[in-house]
Motif scaffolding. Sequence first.
Motif, PDB file in Angstrom:
ATOM      1  N   MET A   1       0.839  -1.160   0.000  1.00 30.80           N
ATOM      2  CA  MET A   1       0.000   0.000   0.000  1.00 30.80           C
ATOM      3  C   MET A   1       0.896   1.239   0.000  1.00 30.80           C
ATOM      4  N   ALA A   2       0.571   2.218  -0.838  1.00 30.73           N
ATOM      5  CA  ALA A   2       1.364   3.439  -0.961  1.00 30.73           C
ATOM      6  C   ALA A   2       1.135   4.334   0.263  1.00 30.73           C
ATOM      7  N   PRO A   3       2.170   5.055   0.686  1.00 34.19           N
ATOM      8  CA  PRO A   3       1.993   5.961   1.827  1.00 34.19           C
ATOM      9  C   PRO A   3       1.058   7.111   1.474  1.00 34.19           C
ATOM     10  N   LYS A   4       0.350   7.615   2.477  1.00 36.64           N
ATOM     11  CA  LYS A   4      -0.556   8.737   2.262  1.00 36.64           C
ATOM     12  C   LYS A   4       0.251  10.012   2.051  1.00 36.64           C
ATOM     13  N   GLN A   5      -0.252  10.837   1.149  1.00 37.14           N
ATOM     14  CA  GLN A   5       0.418  12.111   0.899  1.00 37.14           C
ATOM     15  C   GLN A   5      -0.097  13.151   1.874  1.00 37.14           C
ATOM     16  N   ASN A   6       0.803  14.004   2.330  1.00 37.23           N
ATOM     17  CA  ASN A   6       0.442  15.085   3.228  1.00 37.23           C
ATOM     18  C   ASN A   6      -0.196  16.209   2.422  1.00 37.23           C
ATOM     19  N   SER A   7      -1.211  16.851   2.945  1.00 37.33           N
ATOM     20  CA  SER A   7      -1.913  17.898   2.212  1.00 37.33           C
ATOM     21  C   SER A   7      -1.231  19.255   2.343  1.00 37.33           C
TER      22      SER A   7
END
Length: 66
Positions: A1-7
């Motif tokens: 699973m790809a890491p979540k991107q910070n907004s």
Amino acid sequence: MAPKQNSLRVSQGRVVGKQGSKGYFGEAYSAITAPENASVVRSVAIFGVAIAFFSSSWSEFLLPPL
């Protein structure tokens, strides 16, 4: 699973996208010290000094001798 991107984005050294991180005085200080507002801040400061000078007793030195 790809890491979540910070907004949050970084724009010219400041973090953009994070609301409410500074208080009222922090935002006011940032606005006053911003380089694009330097001429306005300088003009207001000179105007304030001129008003203080003309309302003081030092302004009598500008009157011609009688």
